[in-house]
Design an enzyme around this catalytic site. Structure first.
Site, PDB file in Angstrom:
ATOM      1  NE  ARG A  68     -21.666 106.670  39.682  1.00  0.00           N
ATOM      2  CZ  ARG A  68     -20.345 106.724  39.657  1.00  0.00           C
ATOM      3  NH1 ARG A  68     -19.650 107.235  40.677  1.00  0.00           N
ATOM      4  NH2 ARG A  68     -19.647 106.292  38.642  1.00  0.00           N
ATOM      5  N   GLY A  69     -21.156 103.002  40.553  1.00  0.00           N
ATOM      6  CA  GLY A  69     -19.798 102.574  40.183  1.00  0.00           C
ATOM      7  C   GLY A  69     -19.652 101.106  40.580  1.00  0.00           C
ATOM      8  CB  ALA A  70     -18.591  98.151  38.614  1.00  0.00           C
ATOM      9  NE  ARG A 111     -27.437 101.166  38.540  1.00  0.00           N
ATOM     10  CZ  ARG A 111     -26.475 101.982  38.109  1.00  0.00           C
ATOM     11  NH1 ARG A 111     -25.542 102.422  38.946  1.00  0.00           N
ATOM     12  NH2 ARG A 111     -26.423 102.360  36.845  1.00  0.00           N
ATOM     13  CD  GLN A 220     -23.003 108.815  35.788  1.00  0.00           C
ATOM     14  OE1 GLN A 220     -23.180 109.544  34.803  1.00  0.00           O
ATOM     15  NE2 GLN A 220     -23.645 107.675  35.939  1.00  0.00           N
ATOM     16  CG  ASP A 261     -20.479  99.342  35.033  1.00  0.00           C
ATOM     17  OD1 ASP A 261     -19.997 100.229  34.310  1.00  0.00           O
ATOM     18  OD2 ASP A 261     -20.928  99.545  36.172  1.00  0.00           O
ATOM     19  CG  ASN A 271     -17.557 102.065  31.389  1.00  0.00           C
ATOM     20  OD1 ASN A 271     -17.703 101.819  32.594  1.00  0.00           O
ATOM     21  ND2 ASN A 271     -17.091 103.225  30.972  1.00  0.00           N
ATOM     22  CE  LYS A 272     -23.179 105.208  33.375  1.00  0.00           C
ATOM     23  NZ  LYS A 272     -24.530 104.619  33.600  1.00  0.00           N
TER      24      LYS A 272
HETATM   25  O1  MRU Z   1     -24.273 104.093  36.293  1.00  0.00           O
HETATM   26  P1  MRU Z   1     -22.979 104.173  37.041  1.00  0.00           P
HETATM   27  O2  MRU Z   1     -22.613 105.551  37.450  1.00  0.00           O
HETATM   28  O3  MRU Z   1     -22.949 103.189  38.194  1.00  0.00           O
HETATM   29  O4  MRU Z   1     -21.907 103.683  35.990  1.00  0.00           O
HETATM   30  C1  MRU Z   1     -20.573 103.632  36.377  1.00  0.00           C
HETATM   31  C2  MRU Z   1     -19.662 103.301  35.274  1.00  0.00           C
HETATM   32  O5  MRU Z   1     -20.063 103.050  34.159  1.00  0.00           O
HETATM   33  C3  MRU Z   1     -18.218 103.203  35.609  1.00  0.00           C
HETATM   34  O6  MRU Z   1     -17.422 103.542  34.512  1.00  0.00           O
HETATM   35  C4  MRU Z   1     -17.890 101.740  36.004  1.00  0.00           C
HETATM   36  O7  MRU Z   1     -18.745 101.310  37.030  1.00  0.00           O
HETATM   37  C5  MRU Z   1     -16.500 101.580  36.435  1.00  0.00           C
HETATM   38  S1  MRU Z   1     -16.298 102.348  37.997  1.00  0.00           S
HETATM   39  C6  MRU Z   1     -14.813 102.189  38.632  1.00  0.00           C
END
Ligand code: MRU
Length: 373
Positions: A68-70, A111, A220, A261, A271-272
């Site tokens: 996970r993470g963009a 996603r 996370q 994201d 973002n999250k």
């Molecule tokens: O649902 P996730 O864990 O994929 O969400 C991740 C985030 O929101 C991060 O802040 C974002 O992807 C930036 S990661 C460098």
């Protein structure tokens, strides 16, 4: 059909800080080539690499959030496309392109919010299309897509370090930095975005202490960011998401930084879930709120944040914590996984080409026009 397998490396790596979020394993003997992903559902308790020998397995790992993470999703998506090409039995380059269309749709559907995934899939498809038009063979296209994935992988680490170098300059020399979700090496190919900026500040000798939001419902922050900061020896304290306002009111937060994201052309940033509340709170307390994200997270095709698709995940992830039900049986729950922070609340967007500042329409566009250092 996805054919994931697992390699448990807990014993060999438990006391060691270095870890690989993604790793390409070449074929050897009976073993097929595969993308290995550090299973983020098992951290911090177990260090297990998920073996993904085909694009369906990569798709499953993305959907279930083993990765996970963009930026990490972008890298995984590129390797997924390479696997689709390299495992293909297509007789002609045109037949391969049709298969890559299917693979791209499959991976893209996993996603919706992080733009990096679609960005990497599109780059792979464009390259394949170009090579097919030049008359290259199916296997040459497969090799080229793997090369592209490796390039995107290596670029991401380099880009994150550049972001760290630009970003650390705006981090106070001393003080408390609050962050949300996980934006470190685990969310990228390495080093991280917002957490990379914090890491760069720490490496530059700044005396930062990090407030780590636990980041419900997926935790996370508690599971991943705390684990990363521990390995980096950066002082941190874990807090629940609803403690931020109290900390700010008491003067215990000097700087807030998160990742993103997807960022619209006007600077609105998804973002999250919970990031928007933090930005409102930070502004109410005159605390600078920054975003760190690579240019691949910026979607110039959308004018503002209202166009950003917000992923909705299972309500079961809200009614339970780490698989343990906390709400009564049958309790209705809602789970938007991201929110959008309006550009007016953002002091700056840190990228690999410098920091964009309000008004973002022009400053973001200017970053796309400058040559990379
Ligand atoms: O649902 P996730 O864990 O994929 O969400 C991740 C985030 O929101 C991060 O802040 C974002 O992807 C930036 S990661 C460098």
């Amino acid at each position: 059909m996805a054919t994931q397998d697992f390699i448990d490396t807990t014993a060999s790596q438990a006391d060691d800080s270095p870890f690989q979020t993604l790793e390409w394993r070449p074929a050897s003997g009976e073993q097929p080539e595969a993308l290995l992903l550090l299973d983020q559902l098992l951290l911090p308790h177990k260090i297990v690499m998920v073996v993904c020998p085909d694009y369906e397995a990569v798709g499953q790992a993305i959907k279930t959030m083993q990765i996970r993470g963009a930026p990490a999703l972008g890298v995984a998506g590129a390797y997924g496309m390479a696997l689709a090409a390299r495992r293909s039995a297509a007789a002609t380059p045109q037949a391969l392109l049709a298969e890559l269309e299917v693979a791209g749709k499959h991976l893209f559907a996993t996603r919706p919010t992080a733009v990096n995934l679609g960005w990497a899939i599109k780059r792979s498809q464009e390259l394949a299309g170009r090579l097919a038009a030049e008359g290259r063979s199916v296997s040459e296209i497969g090799d080229a897509l793997l090369e592209l994935a490796r390039q995107i992988h290596a670029d991401d680490i380099r880009i994150n370090r550049q972001m760290g170098a630009f970003g650390e300059e705006v981090v106070p020399a001393e003080g408390n930095v609050l962050t949300h979700c996980n934006t470190g090496a685990l969310a990228t190919a390495g080093f991280g975005t917002a957490l990379g900026v914090i890491r760069a500040a720490h490496e530059a000798g700044k005396k930062v202490h990090v407030w780590v939001d636990e980041t419900r419902p997926y935790l996370q922050g508690a599971r991943l960011t705390a684990w990363e900061l521990q390995q980096l020896n950066i002082p941190y304290t874990l807090v629940t998401d609803n403690m931020a306002g109290h900390l700010m009111q008491r003067g215990k937060v000097q700087f807030v930084i998160t990742g993103a994201d997807r960022i619209a052309a006007n600077g609105d940033s998804a973002n999250k879930i919970g990031t928007y509340s933090l930005a409102v709170l930070a502004n109410a307390h005159n605390i600078p709120f920054y975003i760190a994200a690579p240019l691949s997270t910026i979607d110039l095709a959308i004018p503002d944040g209202s166009f950003i698709p917000i992923e909705e995940r299972s309500a079961a992830e809200v009614t339970a914590i780490a698989g343990v039900r906390v709400a009564p049986e049958g309790a209705p729950a809602y789970h938007p996984a991201f929110d959008v922070t309006p550009a007016r609340l953002i002091a700056g967007i840190i990228t690999e080409r410098g920091i964009a500042r309000p008004p973002f329409e022009s400053s973001i566009r200017a970053l796309f026009e400058v040559e990379e250092a």
